[in-house]
Design an enzyme around this catalytic site. Structure first.
Site, PDB file in Angstrom:
ATOM      1  CE  LYS A 169      -4.264  -1.858   1.745  1.00  0.00           C
ATOM      2  NZ  LYS A 169      -5.249  -1.947   2.795  1.00  0.00           N
ATOM      3  CE  LYS A 206      -6.194  -8.100  -0.784  1.00  0.00           C
ATOM      4  NZ  LYS A 206      -6.458  -7.880   0.565  1.00  0.00           N
ATOM      5  CE  LYS A 235     -13.617  -4.425   1.812  1.00  0.00           C
ATOM      6  NZ  LYS A 235     -12.484  -4.409   2.715  1.00  0.00           N
TER       7      LYS A 235
HETATM    8  P1  TYM Z   1     -10.733  -6.756   4.520  1.00  0.00           P
HETATM    9  O1  TYM Z   1     -11.813  -5.781   4.792  1.00  0.00           O
HETATM   10  O2  TYM Z   1      -9.714  -6.427   3.487  1.00  0.00           O
HETATM   11  O3  TYM Z   1     -11.361  -8.144   4.133  1.00  0.00           O
HETATM   12  C1  TYM Z   1     -12.355  -8.783   4.914  1.00  0.00           C
HETATM   13  C2  TYM Z   1     -12.149 -10.289   4.855  1.00  0.00           C
HETATM   14  O4  TYM Z   1     -12.170 -10.731   3.497  1.00  0.00           O
HETATM   15  C3  TYM Z   1     -10.992 -11.488   3.223  1.00  0.00           C
HETATM   16  N1  TYM Z   1     -10.603 -11.233   1.827  1.00  0.00           N
HETATM   17  C4  TYM Z   1     -10.359 -12.190   0.921  1.00  0.00           C
HETATM   18  N2  TYM Z   1     -10.415 -13.526   0.987  1.00  0.00           N
HETATM   19  C5  TYM Z   1     -10.117 -14.223  -0.135  1.00  0.00           C
HETATM   20  N3  TYM Z   1      -9.780 -13.637  -1.311  1.00  0.00           N
HETATM   21  C6  TYM Z   1      -9.715 -12.297  -1.428  1.00  0.00           C
HETATM   22  N4  TYM Z   1      -9.411 -11.741  -2.588  1.00  0.00           N
HETATM   23  C7  TYM Z   1     -10.009 -11.508  -0.268  1.00  0.00           C
HETATM   24  N5  TYM Z   1     -10.062 -10.172  -0.042  1.00  0.00           N
HETATM   25  C8  TYM Z   1     -10.400 -10.034   1.255  1.00  0.00           C
HETATM   26  C9  TYM Z   1      -9.960 -10.953   4.196  1.00  0.00           C
HETATM   27  O5  TYM Z   1      -8.932 -11.906   4.420  1.00  0.00           O
HETATM   28  C10 TYM Z   1     -10.791 -10.723   5.426  1.00  0.00           C
HETATM   29  O6  TYM Z   1     -10.967 -11.914   6.159  1.00  0.00           O
HETATM   30  N6  TYM Z   1      -7.452  -6.231   8.259  1.00  0.00           N
HETATM   31  C11 TYM Z   1      -8.723  -6.831   7.862  1.00  0.00           C
HETATM   32  C12 TYM Z   1      -9.883  -6.397   8.714  1.00  0.00           C
HETATM   33  C13 TYM Z   1      -9.722  -6.593  10.176  1.00  0.00           C
HETATM   34  C14 TYM Z   1      -9.853  -7.818  10.870  1.00  0.00           C
HETATM   35  C15 TYM Z   1      -9.691  -7.487  12.256  1.00  0.00           C
HETATM   36  C16 TYM Z   1     -10.079  -9.141  10.483  1.00  0.00           C
HETATM   37  C17 TYM Z   1      -9.498  -5.611  11.080  1.00  0.00           C
HETATM   38  N7  TYM Z   1      -9.498  -6.145  12.336  1.00  0.00           N
HETATM   39  C18 TYM Z   1      -9.740  -8.463  13.246  1.00  0.00           C
HETATM   40  C19 TYM Z   1     -10.130 -10.118  11.483  1.00  0.00           C
HETATM   41  C20 TYM Z   1      -9.967  -9.781  12.830  1.00  0.00           C
HETATM   42  C21 TYM Z   1      -9.031  -6.422   6.443  1.00  0.00           C
HETATM   43  O7  TYM Z   1      -8.525  -5.454   5.940  1.00  0.00           O
HETATM   44  O8  TYM Z   1     -10.006  -7.154   5.886  1.00  0.00           O
END
Ligand code: TYM
Length: 335
Positions: A116, A198, A201
């Site tokens: 990022k 990957k 969003k």
């Molecule tokens: P975020 O918002 O990017 O994504 C949410 C969840 O979706 C999964 N994910 C994917 N899985 C498979 N293929 C993909 N292309 C893909 N894109 C996203 C992510 O692995 C995630 O499970 N840092 C985290 C949010 C967070 C969090 C937490 C998660 C903040 N605090 C505590 C678990 C526990 C994030 O940016 O997720």
């Protein structure tokens, strides 16, 4: 078994854009089947959404959309605790305490930070660097046993585990060391236009990701124009990243093993396979979209869900935070 005896999971998504098929297959779809076995905390982690440049009105809209999509995807608010991270006092405080136990070098090594901060025009703010500490606080604040995530979060989870251990060693036994939980298929869904990265969003090219709210004709178009590889055999292979990704999606959507899907499409060619995949994705998402439309209109209902969730989350968070503060040597608050 009473709610409190069940093992606890905590996981969330950040409302930094519209949720994608990657979020659904790698994460939310798996969470929805955990409601019976676990006590589930599902924050919408909005504090995480401001580490990159953003428009406040977009954040508000994406937050409501995320909430309505959580519920539409099957996260039943009657059997889980759904809340906004920014509504609970404790996430930011605990992250401060944990940050004082975190070597800065560990944060500089995080893949997501490196990616990022290397983007053209990126604002490399301290929040972007400290993001994984806040994520560790999200998890440890509730003493989660397991954290179901996609593969991209594995490194962040490793830090959360290290911080739990480091706090326990520095002060005394306080935190459980959380276990990651990554689904068998769908843990890593790749971009439809560039299968080396990957699906995410925040891409500039809308063709890269299927969004959960995309209308059926848009989903079809995106899947039919997904990049494939040379040859025409529908087979998973390291030198066929495009078709391998589509097979993973097919398998994660339908629950069928990839080998069975390969057999079914043997000799059929990419076109036929992609059409069938588009049908399967549309069939999976249509009921979600239908439910979503009912929920997003009903603000009063959504506020009720958040209120119910935050009450439970806040009580739990206070308990952990006061324990942490006491162990860290802060004088008890005068009541
Ligand atoms: P975020 O918002 O990017 O994504 C949410 C969840 O979706 C999964 N994910 C994917 N899985 C498979 N293929 C993909 N292309 C893909 N894109 C996203 C992510 O692995 C995630 O499970 N840092 C985290 C949010 C967070 C969090 C937490 C998660 C903040 N605090 C505590 C678990 C526990 C994030 O940016 O997720």
């Amino acid at each position: 078994m009473s709610q409190t005896q069940k093992p606890l999971i905590l996981t969330g998504a950040k409302p930094s854009g519209e949720l994608t098929l990657g979020n659904y297959l790698g994460a939310i779809k798996n969470w929805a089947v955990m409601l019976e076995e676990y006590e589930c905390f599902f924050p919408i982690v909005d504090l995480h959404a401001i580490t990159v440049r953003y428009v406040p009105a977009d954040l508000r809209r994406w937050t409501y959309q995320c909430l309505a999509q959580y519920i539409a995807c099957g996260l039943d608010p009657a059997r889980s605790h759904i809340f906004l991270q920014s509504h609970v006092t404790g996430h930011a405080e605990l992250s401060w305490v944990l940050s004082c136990l975190t070597p800065v070098g560990d944060l500089h090594r995080m893949t997501q930070f490196k990616e990022k901060s290397a983007r053209p025009g990126a604002s490399v703010n301290a929040g972007l660097l400290y993001y994984p500490v806040l994520m560790a606080a999200d998890i440890l604040l509730y003493n989660a046993d397991r954290v179901p995530v996609g593969e991209d979060q594995k490194q962040h989870l490793e830090l959360a585990r290290n911080l739990a251990q480091r706090f326990n060693q520095t002060y005394s036994e306080t935190f459980k060391v959380p276990e990651p939980f990554i689904g068998k298929t769908g843990g890593r869904i790749m971009s439809l236009q560039d299968p080396s990265k990957k699906m995410s969003k925040s891409e500039d090219n809308p063709g890269e990701a299927v969004l959960l709210l995309d209308p059926p004709e848009v989903i079809r178009k995106k899947i039919l124009s997904a990049v494939t590889d040379s040859g025409k055999e529908v087979r998973r292979s390291d030198d066929k990243p495009g078709i391998s990704n589509l097979l993973t999606i097919f398998s994660a959507v339908t629950g069928r093993p990839i080998e069975k899907i390969e057999d079914e499409f043997a000799g059929a060619g990419y076109g036929t396979f992609k059409k069938a995949l588009a049908d399967a994705v549309i069939a999976e998402l249509e009921p979600v979209q239908e439910r979503y439309r009912g929920i997003i209109e009903d603000k009063a209902y959504m506020h009720g869900v958040l209120k119910q969730g935050v009450d439970v989350a806040q009580a739990r968070a206070y308990k952990t935070l006061s324990k942490v503060f006491r162990k860290a040597g802060f004088v008890d608050r005068i009541r």
